[in-house]
Design a protein around this motif. Sequence first.
Motif, PDB file in Angstrom:
ATOM      1  N   ASN A 164      -4.693   0.430 -14.017  1.00  0.00           N
ATOM      2  CA  ASN A 164      -3.766  -0.665 -13.731  1.00  0.00           C
ATOM      3  C   ASN A 164      -4.567  -1.912 -13.359  1.00  0.00           C
ATOM      4  O   ASN A 164      -4.628  -2.325 -12.203  1.00  0.00           O
ATOM      5  CB  ASN A 164      -2.817  -0.261 -12.599  1.00  0.00           C
ATOM      6  N   ASN A 165      -5.192  -2.517 -14.343  1.00  0.00           N
ATOM      7  CA  ASN A 165      -6.126  -3.610 -14.109  1.00  0.00           C
ATOM      8  C   ASN A 165      -5.517  -4.990 -14.334  1.00  0.00           C
ATOM      9  O   ASN A 165      -6.236  -5.976 -14.469  1.00  0.00           O
ATOM     10  CB  ASN A 165      -7.367  -3.441 -14.982  1.00  0.00           C
ATOM     11  N   LYS A 166      -4.212  -5.071 -14.367  1.00  0.00           N
ATOM     12  CA  LYS A 166      -3.537  -6.358 -14.488  1.00  0.00           C
ATOM     13  C   LYS A 166      -2.205  -6.275 -13.746  1.00  0.00           C
ATOM     14  O   LYS A 166      -1.663  -5.185 -13.527  1.00  0.00           O
ATOM     15  CB  LYS A 166      -3.321  -6.731 -15.949  1.00  0.00           C
ATOM     16  N   PHE A 167      -1.694  -7.432 -13.331  1.00  0.00           N
ATOM     17  CA  PHE A 167      -0.488  -7.433 -12.509  1.00  0.00           C
ATOM     18  C   PHE A 167       0.755  -6.963 -13.267  1.00  0.00           C
ATOM     19  O   PHE A 167       1.794  -6.715 -12.666  1.00  0.00           O
ATOM     20  CB  PHE A 167      -0.251  -8.817 -11.909  1.00  0.00           C
ATOM     21  N   ALA A 168       0.673  -6.855 -14.566  1.00  0.00           N
ATOM     22  CA  ALA A 168       1.782  -6.299 -15.324  1.00  0.00           C
ATOM     23  C   ALA A 168       1.945  -4.807 -15.015  1.00  0.00           C
ATOM     24  O   ALA A 168       3.042  -4.254 -15.113  1.00  0.00           O
ATOM     25  CB  ALA A 168       1.557  -6.496 -16.822  1.00  0.00           C
ATOM     26  N   LYS A 169       0.828  -4.176 -14.595  1.00  0.00           N
ATOM     27  CA  LYS A 169       0.861  -2.740 -14.302  1.00  0.00           C
ATOM     28  C   LYS A 169       0.570  -2.440 -12.827  1.00  0.00           C
ATOM     29  O   LYS A 169       1.014  -1.419 -12.312  1.00  0.00           O
ATOM     30  CB  LYS A 169      -0.160  -2.013 -15.176  1.00  0.00           C
ATOM     31  N   TYR A 170      -0.204  -3.317 -12.186  1.00  0.00           N
ATOM     32  CA  TYR A 170      -0.485  -3.134 -10.764  1.00  0.00           C
ATOM     33  C   TYR A 170       0.604  -3.868  -9.982  1.00  0.00           C
ATOM     34  O   TYR A 170       0.612  -5.098  -9.896  1.00  0.00           O
ATOM     35  CB  TYR A 170      -1.870  -3.702 -10.421  1.00  0.00           C
TER      36      TYR A 170
ATOM     37  N   TYR B 255       0.829  -1.212   0.000  1.00  0.00           N
ATOM     38  CA  TYR B 255       0.000   0.000   0.000  1.00  0.00           C
ATOM     39  C   TYR B 255       0.860   1.257   0.000  1.00  0.00           C
ATOM     40  O   TYR B 255       0.534   2.253  -0.647  1.00  0.00           O
ATOM     41  CB  TYR B 255      -0.900  -0.040   1.234  1.00  0.00           C
ATOM     42  N   THR B 256       1.979   1.204   0.710  1.00  0.00           N
ATOM     43  CA  THR B 256       2.811   2.397   0.884  1.00  0.00           C
ATOM     44  C   THR B 256       3.698   2.684  -0.318  1.00  0.00           C
ATOM     45  O   THR B 256       3.859   3.853  -0.719  1.00  0.00           O
ATOM     46  CB  THR B 256       3.703   2.244   2.130  1.00  0.00           C
ATOM     47  N   LEU B 257       4.285   1.654  -0.908  1.00  0.00           N
ATOM     48  CA  LEU B 257       5.326   1.876  -1.920  1.00  0.00           C
ATOM     49  C   LEU B 257       4.988   1.414  -3.335  1.00  0.00           C
ATOM     50  O   LEU B 257       5.625   1.874  -4.293  1.00  0.00           O
ATOM     51  CB  LEU B 257       6.624   1.179  -1.485  1.00  0.00           C
ATOM     52  N   TYR B 258       4.014   0.527  -3.507  1.00  0.00           N
ATOM     53  CA  TYR B 258       3.863  -0.101  -4.818  1.00  0.00           C
ATOM     54  C   TYR B 258       2.476  -0.015  -5.444  1.00  0.00           C
ATOM     55  O   TYR B 258       2.343   0.293  -6.625  1.00  0.00           O
ATOM     56  CB  TYR B 258       4.241  -1.587  -4.718  1.00  0.00           C
ATOM     57  N   GLU B 259       1.449  -0.316  -4.692  1.00  0.00           N
ATOM     58  CA  GLU B 259       0.144  -0.602  -5.288  1.00  0.00           C
ATOM     59  C   GLU B 259      -0.642   0.664  -5.639  1.00  0.00           C
ATOM     60  O   GLU B 259      -0.921   1.488  -4.773  1.00  0.00           O
ATOM     61  CB  GLU B 259      -0.659  -1.496  -4.345  1.00  0.00           C
ATOM     62  N   ASP B 260      -1.017   0.773  -6.910  1.00  0.00           N
ATOM     63  CA  ASP B 260      -1.745   1.943  -7.397  1.00  0.00           C
ATOM     64  C   ASP B 260      -2.764   1.485  -8.444  1.00  0.00           C
ATOM     65  O   ASP B 260      -2.392   1.034  -9.533  1.00  0.00           O
ATOM     66  CB  ASP B 260      -0.779   2.953  -8.020  1.00  0.00           C
ATOM     67  N   LEU B 261      -4.047   1.579  -8.119  1.00  0.00           N
ATOM     68  CA  LEU B 261      -5.085   1.185  -9.067  1.00  0.00           C
ATOM     69  C   LEU B 261      -5.133   2.108 -10.280  1.00  0.00           C
ATOM     70  O   LEU B 261      -5.511   1.704 -11.370  1.00  0.00           O
ATOM     71  CB  LEU B 261      -6.454   1.177  -8.381  1.00  0.00           C
ATOM     72  N   GLY B 262      -4.720   3.342 -10.084  1.00  0.00           N
ATOM     73  CA  GLY B 262      -4.737   4.296 -11.189  1.00  0.00           C
ATOM     74  C   GLY B 262      -6.146   4.597 -11.674  1.00  0.00           C
ATOM     75  O   GLY B 262      -6.400   4.584 -12.886  1.00  0.00           O
ATOM     76  N   VAL B 263      -7.062   4.854 -10.739  1.00  0.00           N
ATOM     77  CA  VAL B 263      -8.450   5.125 -11.119  1.00  0.00           C
ATOM     78  C   VAL B 263      -8.578   6.529 -11.718  1.00  0.00           C
ATOM     79  O   VAL B 263      -8.158   7.517 -11.120  1.00  0.00           O
ATOM     80  CB  VAL B 263      -9.386   4.991  -9.898  1.00  0.00           C
ATOM     81  N   LYS B 264      -9.167   6.586 -12.913  1.00  0.00           N
ATOM     82  CA  LYS B 264      -9.396   7.870 -13.574  1.00  0.00           C
ATOM     83  C   LYS B 264     -10.771   7.843 -14.221  1.00  0.00           C
ATOM     84  O   LYS B 264     -11.066   6.975 -15.041  1.00  0.00           O
ATOM     85  CB  LYS B 264      -8.317   8.147 -14.628  1.00  0.00           C
ATOM     86  N   ASP B 265     -11.604   8.792 -13.820  1.00  0.00           N
ATOM     87  CA  ASP B 265     -12.980   8.858 -14.321  1.00  0.00           C
ATOM     88  C   ASP B 265     -13.717   7.539 -14.099  1.00  0.00           C
ATOM     89  O   ASP B 265     -14.494   7.074 -14.950  1.00  0.00           O
ATOM     90  CB  ASP B 265     -13.000   9.214 -15.816  1.00  0.00           C
ATOM     91  N   GLY B 266     -13.448   6.916 -12.929  1.00  0.00           N
ATOM     92  CA  GLY B 266     -14.131   5.686 -12.574  1.00  0.00           C
ATOM     93  C   GLY B 266     -13.589   4.437 -13.238  1.00  0.00           C
ATOM     94  O   GLY B 266     -14.133   3.347 -13.046  1.00  0.00           O
ATOM     95  N   VAL B 267     -12.525   4.573 -14.008  1.00  0.00           N
ATOM     96  CA  VAL B 267     -11.944   3.431 -14.716  1.00  0.00           C
ATOM     97  C   VAL B 267     -10.585   3.089 -14.108  1.00  0.00           C
ATOM     98  O   VAL B 267      -9.749   3.975 -13.891  1.00  0.00           O
ATOM     99  CB  VAL B 267     -11.781   3.727 -16.219  1.00  0.00           C
TER     100      VAL B 267
END
Length: 342
Positions: free
Chosen positions: A251-257, A236-248
């Motif tokens: 980063n919806n796969k582990f290659a990006k999340y 949570y502190t250093l790595y994980e970012d859902l990258g939510v923009k306009d409700g979307v």
Amino acid sequence: MLKRGRGIALSWYGTGYGNGFPDVSVATVELAENGEVLLRVGATEVGQGAKTIMPQVCAEVLGMHSDQVHMICEDTREFLDSGTAAASRQTYNTGNAVLKASESFKKALLEEARVNLKLNSTASLEVEDQKIWLPIFPSRQTTFGEIAKQLKSEGRVLAVTESFTAQTVGMDPETGEGVPYWPYTFNAYGTEVEVDTETGRVQVLQAWCVQDVGRAINPDLVEGQIDGGFVMGLGYTLYEDLGVKDGVIKNNKFAKYIIPTAMDIPAIHKYIVEDPENTAPYGAKGIGEPTMVPVAPAILNAIYDAIGVRIYTLPATPDVVLKAIVEDRKAKAAAKGAGANG
């Protein structure tokens, strides 16, 4: 340049639903036809150890090994609700229901033994390893299996159900007074980090986790909870970012999340503090969420100690940390220039 720093954080956390909401757990202890003990309880196992802790509580009351208690928790036709596996509540709340049901079951079982053994009372009867006997007259003894056989012949079932409701008081909307949670757990976590000032990359080198648990019914599970909670907090502190923009979610796969891997996990030094809670089953408290709460502030304080820059955005990815470092340098340079001109 690599710079190291250390930081600490303290937290306290109230378990259960809280704020006066009825937090109820129910448990049933039953003697099966073959003499085995069945524990029917809606303590969902999601990896936190419910299937280990609940039979341990029951077995302690009945003088058995926990392997001799069979817990049923998957089929909702077989038990009453014990609430969610959330809010760090199962050990305390459902554990108390299991304790009450086990004690009531033991009392009922001893009464059955009294009748079978033709005794005047249940006084002095001992229970251990699925046997019941009178120490002052050892030949007067029976077994769970013999009692179960007798019950079956009479068309009866020995099953006891008990419930436990946590004691919380809703907050007064005018004064703010109340006891919204009980009990509370406490902890103190420390971290050592290394920050690369050229790339912004942060690596956690060591962690020290001091956790109040009330009483550690199962120390191995407690340490596992601390390990898991710290790693979740690290992500949570250093790595994980859902990258939510306009409700979307971008980063919806582990290659990006990005989540921590084994290579990112520091040496975690764990210290269990036992201060039994007198309203808890054998003094034990739940420590699910509390193990995550102080992780982020401990790491961010360590980053500040290393580079003298506060990070206010999570996750503190290299770009975020590097941007903060660059902006801090610019601010200091501007202040220095203004001072010189003054």
